[in-house]
Design a protein around this motif. Structure first.
Motif, PDB file in Angstrom:
ATOM      1  N   LEU A 129     -17.885   5.609  39.684  1.00  0.00           N
ATOM      2  CA  LEU A 129     -17.282   6.021  40.953  1.00  0.00           C
ATOM      3  C   LEU A 129     -17.406   4.924  42.008  1.00  0.00           C
ATOM      4  N   ALA A 130     -18.526   4.205  42.007  1.00  0.00           N
ATOM      5  CA  ALA A 130     -18.687   3.087  42.940  1.00  0.00           C
ATOM      6  C   ALA A 130     -17.676   1.987  42.624  1.00  0.00           C
ATOM      7  N   LEU A 131     -17.473   1.719  41.350  1.00  0.00           N
ATOM      8  CA  LEU A 131     -16.481   0.723  40.943  1.00  0.00           C
ATOM      9  C   LEU A 131     -15.072   1.193  41.295  1.00  0.00           C
ATOM     10  N   PHE A 132     -14.816   2.482  41.142  1.00  0.00           N
ATOM     11  CA  PHE A 132     -13.531   3.067  41.531  1.00  0.00           C
ATOM     12  C   PHE A 132     -13.240   2.778  43.004  1.00  0.00           C
ATOM     13  N   GLN A 133     -14.257   2.938  43.860  1.00  0.00           N
ATOM     14  CA  GLN A 133     -14.068   2.680  45.292  1.00  0.00           C
ATOM     15  C   GLN A 133     -13.676   1.223  45.540  1.00  0.00           C
ATOM     16  N   LYS A 134     -14.304   0.306  44.811  1.00  0.00           N
ATOM     17  CA  LYS A 134     -13.988  -1.109  44.980  1.00  0.00           C
ATOM     18  C   LYS A 134     -12.600  -1.439  44.445  1.00  0.00           C
ATOM     19  N   LEU A 135     -12.244  -0.860  43.305  1.00  0.00           N
ATOM     20  CA  LEU A 135     -10.933  -1.125  42.715  1.00  0.00           C
ATOM     21  C   LEU A 135      -9.799  -0.532  43.543  1.00  0.00           C
ATOM     22  N   ASN A 136     -10.106   0.451  44.357  1.00  0.00           N
ATOM     23  CA  ASN A 136      -9.093   1.119  45.172  1.00  0.00           C
ATOM     24  C   ASN A 136      -8.430   0.185  46.183  1.00  0.00           C
ATOM     25  N   TYR A 137      -9.103  -0.902  46.549  1.00  0.00           N
ATOM     26  CA  TYR A 137      -8.517  -1.836  47.503  1.00  0.00           C
ATOM     27  C   TYR A 137      -7.303  -2.552  46.928  1.00  0.00           C
ATOM     28  N   PHE A 138      -7.306  -2.815  45.630  1.00  0.00           N
ATOM     29  CA  PHE A 138      -6.216  -3.555  45.013  1.00  0.00           C
ATOM     30  C   PHE A 138      -4.882  -2.817  45.109  1.00  0.00           C
ATOM     31  N   SER A 195       2.048  -9.202  43.280  1.00  0.00           N
ATOM     32  CA  SER A 195       1.463  -8.109  44.066  1.00  0.00           C
ATOM     33  C   SER A 195       1.603  -6.772  43.345  1.00  0.00           C
ATOM     34  N   ALA A 196       2.685  -6.586  42.605  1.00  0.00           N
ATOM     35  CA  ALA A 196       2.845  -5.346  41.832  1.00  0.00           C
ATOM     36  C   ALA A 196       1.816  -5.278  40.705  1.00  0.00           C
ATOM     37  N   ILE A 197       1.588  -6.389  40.042  1.00  0.00           N
ATOM     38  CA  ILE A 197       0.588  -6.419  38.966  1.00  0.00           C
ATOM     39  C   ILE A 197      -0.803  -6.144  39.537  1.00  0.00           C
ATOM     40  N   VAL A 198      -1.118  -6.816  40.635  1.00  0.00           N
ATOM     41  CA  VAL A 198      -2.420  -6.615  41.276  1.00  0.00           C
ATOM     42  C   VAL A 198      -2.541  -5.182  41.795  1.00  0.00           C
ATOM     43  N   GLY A 199      -1.445  -4.636  42.308  1.00  0.00           N
ATOM     44  CA  GLY A 199      -1.470  -3.293  42.869  1.00  0.00           C
ATOM     45  C   GLY A 199      -1.522  -2.185  41.841  1.00  0.00           C
ATOM     46  N   ILE A 200      -0.797  -2.357  40.759  1.00  0.00           N
ATOM     47  CA  ILE A 200      -0.725  -1.288  39.753  1.00  0.00           C
ATOM     48  C   ILE A 200      -1.812  -1.441  38.694  1.00  0.00           C
ATOM     49  N   GLY A 201      -2.168  -2.664  38.362  1.00  0.00           N
ATOM     50  CA  GLY A 201      -3.112  -2.931  37.277  1.00  0.00           C
ATOM     51  C   GLY A 201      -4.396  -2.119  37.302  1.00  0.00           C
ATOM     52  N   PRO A 202      -5.121  -2.096  38.435  1.00  0.00           N
ATOM     53  CA  PRO A 202      -6.384  -1.362  38.462  1.00  0.00           C
ATOM     54  C   PRO A 202      -6.249   0.145  38.213  1.00  0.00           C
ATOM     55  N   THR A 203      -5.039   0.655  38.368  1.00  0.00           N
ATOM     56  CA  THR A 203      -4.821   2.081  38.108  1.00  0.00           C
ATOM     57  C   THR A 203      -5.219   2.435  36.687  1.00  0.00           C
ATOM     58  N   TYR A 204      -5.006   1.518  35.772  1.00  0.00           N
ATOM     59  CA  TYR A 204      -5.267   1.805  34.375  1.00  0.00           C
ATOM     60  C   TYR A 204      -6.745   1.724  34.012  1.00  0.00           C
ATOM     61  N   PHE A 205      -7.583   1.236  34.923  1.00  0.00           N
ATOM     62  CA  PHE A 205      -9.022   1.240  34.687  1.00  0.00           C
ATOM     63  C   PHE A 205      -9.613   2.633  34.872  1.00  0.00           C
ATOM     64  N   GLY A 206      -8.920   3.489  35.587  1.00  0.00           N
ATOM     65  CA  GLY A 206      -9.416   4.839  35.822  1.00  0.00           C
ATOM     66  C   GLY A 206      -9.685   5.591  34.541  1.00  0.00           C
ATOM     67  N   HIS A 207      -8.891   5.326  33.540  1.00  0.00           N
ATOM     68  CA  HIS A 207      -9.073   6.007  32.257  1.00  0.00           C
ATOM     69  C   HIS A 207     -10.394   5.613  31.616  1.00  0.00           C
ATOM     70  N   ILE A 208     -10.811   4.383  31.845  1.00  0.00           N
ATOM     71  CA  ILE A 208     -12.075   3.915  31.290  1.00  0.00           C
ATOM     72  C   ILE A 208     -13.240   4.395  32.163  1.00  0.00           C
ATOM     73  N   LEU A 209     -13.046   4.357  33.471  1.00  0.00           N
ATOM     74  CA  LEU A 209     -14.120   4.732  34.381  1.00  0.00           C
ATOM     75  C   LEU A 209     -14.469   6.214  34.300  1.00  0.00           C
ATOM     76  N   LEU A 210     -13.500   7.036  34.017  1.00  0.00           N
ATOM     77  CA  LEU A 210     -13.721   8.489  34.041  1.00  0.00           C
ATOM     78  C   LEU A 210     -13.890   9.076  32.643  1.00  0.00           C
ATOM     79  N   ARG A 211     -14.589   8.349  31.811  1.00  0.00           N
ATOM     80  CA  ARG A 211     -14.840   8.848  30.453  1.00  0.00           C
ATOM     81  C   ARG A 211     -15.696  10.104  30.508  1.00  0.00           C
ATOM     82  N   ARG A 212     -15.437  10.956  29.579  1.00  0.00           N
ATOM     83  CA  ARG A 212     -16.295  12.131  29.422  1.00  0.00           C
ATOM     84  C   ARG A 212     -17.592  11.686  28.762  1.00  0.00           C
TER      85      ARG A 212
END
Length: 151
Positions: free
Chosen positions: A39-48, A11-28
């Motif tokens: 941002l739509a993917l961010f909303q979906k990943l937020n459930y984890f 549960s910790a891996i599932v809970g913390i893991g998606p946090t690190y996708f934010g760096h990829i999703l919010l590229r300049r």
């Protein structure tokens, strides 16, 4: 007890893991359409983090109760404080920034070359990335505390 540890780790891996996708999703330098998809993917990943993080906290509290540790142990206190800070940053601060960014992108004049709009978009992206960095660093420290369990 082994099952509880397993559930806690997964549960910790599932809970913390998606946090690190934010760096990829919010590229300049993303086009507005790409950023809207991110941002739509961010909303979906937020459930984890919400679900996995909640289960990790419950199982963590159960582990403390059953394993003979104390809530007064410094590493447990620091871990709990870090978890609360991560939630505050992710839910309390980052989510409104992402909502503002989403709103900015969905405005009717999204196709305009308005320099003020571009500056606001860059400012919000920078702020979101800094918040993600803060949450990521706290997450790494939290993981280190869970593994090392310093006394």
């Amino acid at each position: 007890m082994k099952w509880l540890v397993l559930i806690h780790i997964v549960s910790a891996i599932v809970g913390i893991g998606p946090t690190y996708f934010g760096h990829i999703l919010l590229r300049r330098n993303q086009k507005d359409e790409q950023l809207q998809q991110s941002l739509a993917l961010f909303q979906k990943l937020n459930y984890f983090p919400k679900i996995g993080g909640s289960i990790a906290v419950v199982t963590g509290v159960a582990l403390v109760a059953f394993a003979g540790w104390k809530f007064s142990d410094l590493w447990i206190l620091i871990s709990l404080v870090l978890y609360v800070l991560i939630q505050f940053v992710a839910v309390g601060v980052l989510t409104p920034v992402m909502s503002q960014l989403n709103q900015l992108l969905s405005e009717e004049d999204t196709k305009s070359l308005n320099p003020e709009r571009h500056a606001n978009k860059s400012l919000l992206l920078t702020k979101a990335n800094r918040l993600y960095n803060a949450a990521s660093i706290m997450g790494i420290v939290l993981i280190i505390l869970m593994i090392a369990k310093p006394m």
